[in-house]
Design an enzyme around this catalytic site. Sequence first.
Site, PDB file in Angstrom:
ATOM      1  N   ASP A  82      33.867  13.165  94.632  1.00  0.00           N
ATOM      2  CA  ASP A  82      34.162  11.988  95.867  1.00  0.00           C
ATOM      3  C   ASP A  82      33.182  12.139  96.856  1.00  0.00           C
ATOM      4  O   ASP A  82      32.590  11.447  97.258  1.00  0.00           O
ATOM      5  CB  ASP A  82      35.538  12.180  96.594  1.00  0.00           C
ATOM      6  N   ASP A  85      32.374  17.935  97.978  1.00  0.00           N
ATOM      7  CA  ASP A  85      32.894  19.035  97.558  1.00  0.00           C
ATOM      8  C   ASP A  85      33.024  18.862  95.966  1.00  0.00           C
ATOM      9  O   ASP A  85      32.141  18.060  95.584  1.00  0.00           O
ATOM     10  CB  ASP A  85      34.425  19.127  98.035  1.00  0.00           C
ATOM     11  N   TYR A 234      43.207  12.398 100.871  1.00  0.00           N
ATOM     12  CA  TYR A 234      43.497  10.991 100.615  1.00  0.00           C
ATOM     13  C   TYR A 234      44.561  10.364 100.634  1.00  0.00           C
ATOM     14  O   TYR A 234      45.410   9.965  99.569  1.00  0.00           O
ATOM     15  CB  TYR A 234      42.532  10.593  99.258  1.00  0.00           C
ATOM     16  N   GLU A 474      28.527  13.964 106.246  1.00  0.00           N
ATOM     17  CA  GLU A 474      28.875  14.097 104.716  1.00  0.00           C
ATOM     18  C   GLU A 474      28.825  12.724 103.903  1.00  0.00           C
ATOM     19  O   GLU A 474      29.205  11.914 104.374  1.00  0.00           O
ATOM     20  CB  GLU A 474      30.543  14.743 104.586  1.00  0.00           C
TER      21      GLU A 474
END
Length: 494
Positions: A82, A85, A234, A474
């Site tokens: 995603d 990571d 999430y 990120e």
Amino acid sequence: MANATTFSLMLQFFFITFCCLSYFSFAFTSQDYANALEKSILFFEGQRSGKLPSNQRLTWRGDSGLSDGSTYHVNLVGGYYDAGDNVKFGLPMAFTTTLLAWSVIEFGSSMQNQIQNAKAAIRWSTDYLLKAATATPDTLYIQVGDPNMDHRCWERPEDMDTPRNVYKVTNQNPGSDVAAETAAALAAASIVFKESDPSYSTKLLHTAMKVFDFADRYRGSYSNSLNSVVCPFYCSYSGYQDELLWGASWIHRASQNGSYLTYIHSNGHTMGSDDDDYSFSWDDKRPGTKILLSKEFLEKTTEEFQLYKSHSDNYICSLIPGTSSFQAQYTPGGLFYKASESNLQYVTSTTFLLLTYAKYLGSNGGVARCGGSTVTAESLIAQAKKQVDYILGDNPARMSYMVGFGNRYPQHVHHRGSSVPSIHAHPNRISCNDGFQFLYSSSPNPNVLVGAIIGGPDNRDNFADDRNNYQQSEPATYINAPFVGALAFFSAKN
């Protein structure tokens, strides 16, 4: 002599001024947007999990996650990580896929030589989602990787040795939110492949219908069923009603099956059609659903959808300064601002909705009605362009927030694979804890994650290029996905 000196100083002043204006000028051309479009799609190759194809262009990546699902006797190889990571989260992956597909549906005709790369990016995800949806009856596999364990390590995906746990939603432990979003992704993608690969398109649509039926029949939020492995990463904060209406809307558009139209009319009022909501993201689909359904009214004058046009106007008007409904927040430099963490995800999704609604309005000369005033499609396009240009470098920091685009862009991206030496440069394994030296290093990332759009600046236009500052540095697939459509639109404008 004095006059000559004065004239010489004036010439120098004008020369310096001209040079400065040229240096700081960000009048992007259609070719600039086309260049950014290519990079925005290329980014997805850096997020790939599984066996990489021979035409992989980001060559610092290698194969990873080749046994995903095997301990559970299912094949869950493939899909996307995603963000920075090595976890495959189902809800953001499905949303990414829906938005990539929507980008192609609305603006694919402007993608020129990038259309095949865009379709490949979609297919990399839908191939995975098909496996996740069809492996076991009344089951949808929605995640691979234990995020709590994964986040304790800083290692490239090629070296992963953290637990590759598999998580699923079932009739006993439902997840209507993630299942309906998966249905939306498959349905939207079926439109993309309808002409180029009809059999694949049919498979996508039929699977979407089955997954949607599963989502609707066994209702519940996956946050309740799976809790600590999906929250706080999430969590479905908005619940699952918005995804059910969103999923039905996409299957209706893909199939033109009357039963989904009936579903929308019967359930819309309890699933958010009467709500004015101002945030479109992987969690909350309400603004996107209203824009999507407004097309039926704007292009076909289907009266039942006038409600969605009215609420779409409310959403759009909230974004436009000077209207009576204006309530959005912008930074001093003009960036739409919603949250301190990963704000650019809201900028790209909002920008896409502005352009898509402008397209729908333009189909019949329509306008957005904001109280006593109106806003034209051209105004929406102008507002969207400001956001796109800001991301590409027309901002107070003179920083492009797309990696690899422009002369100045973030060098310390919060991304394991990008920050750790590649498997080709350093073939020996770099262990879980050994990787942290690269997280905390002041050196630029050795592997350029071309096209990645990161979290972005704060509400005062300030940005810290710091790898440990994940809120700003990120990247994520769902930041890029809607931006693909926006860049395609502007690449086609002279």
